[in-house]
Scaffold this active site. Sequence first.
Site, PDB file in Angstrom:
ATOM      1  NE  ARG A  38      -4.331  -0.947  -3.269  1.00 18.86           N
ATOM      2  CZ  ARG A  38      -5.550  -0.787  -3.726  1.00 18.86           C
ATOM      3  NH1 ARG A  38      -6.192   0.342  -3.516  1.00 18.86           N
ATOM      4  NH2 ARG A  38      -6.150  -1.734  -4.407  1.00 18.86           N
ATOM      5  CG  LEU A  39      -2.309   3.751  -9.627  1.00 14.78           C
ATOM      6  CD1 LEU A  39      -1.782   3.737 -11.069  1.00 14.78           C
ATOM      7  CD2 LEU A  39      -3.270   4.894  -9.446  1.00 14.78           C
ATOM      8  CG  ASP A  40      -8.400   1.819  -6.484  1.00 16.76           C
ATOM      9  OD1 ASP A  40      -8.077   1.121  -5.509  1.00 16.76           O
ATOM     10  OD2 ASP A  40      -8.850   2.973  -6.378  1.00 16.76           O
ATOM     11  NE  ARG A  41     -10.781  -4.828 -11.103  1.00 17.78           N
ATOM     12  CZ  ARG A  41     -11.685  -4.208 -11.895  1.00 17.78           C
ATOM     13  NH1 ARG A  41     -11.425  -3.985 -13.165  1.00 17.78           N
ATOM     14  NH2 ARG A  41     -12.841  -3.827 -11.404  1.00 17.78           N
ATOM     15  CB  SER A  43      -6.758   3.791 -11.259  1.00 21.03           C
ATOM     16  OG  SER A  43      -7.937   4.170 -10.576  1.00 21.03           O
TER      17      SER A  43
END
Length: 180
Positions: A38-41, A43
């Site tokens: 995942r990637l943080d919101r 990022s």
Amino acid sequence: MLIAVNKPMNMLSQFTSEGGWPALDQLGLPKGVYAAGRLDRDSEGLLLLTDDGSLQARISSPKYKSPKVYYALVEGIPDEEALARLRAGVPLKDGKTAPCEAETAETPDWIWDRDPPVRVRKSITDTWLRLTLTEGRNRQVRRMCAAVGFPVIRLVRFSIGPHDITGLAPGEWRDVTTQT
């Protein structure tokens, strides 16, 4: 199937909107694919999606040590001591990070304007760092950089293993199944 997506800033790495934030379902992706990691919101950059559970595990599991390249825009100008600390691994609340590659970098020629734009302050110089990690803890790059005194103001994942975002604008995707 393996899909490379250039996840825009302020989009969730899931297919369901939450808290008013848009999600991957807005990108017209094929049915049945799920994020491998995942990637943080807040990022941006490469997110891989697949419909293959074992491939998803290989990409996202730390035991496979798949290299991930990030470009982090940080406040200030990291000196060699700060870079050496990043390279050696940084003690965080959840344990010391694995060694990584860390260097200052020129502004990437492939980088796009961010929406919303990065806040510019005349009194503080910003520096791009290029970091290559083989683990993927929650908000790891941000926490590592903050621990050595250089908070991240923009974070873009450029690549995971052999896959990168070259030629993909934010919100675009391509099938990279034949590249595995």
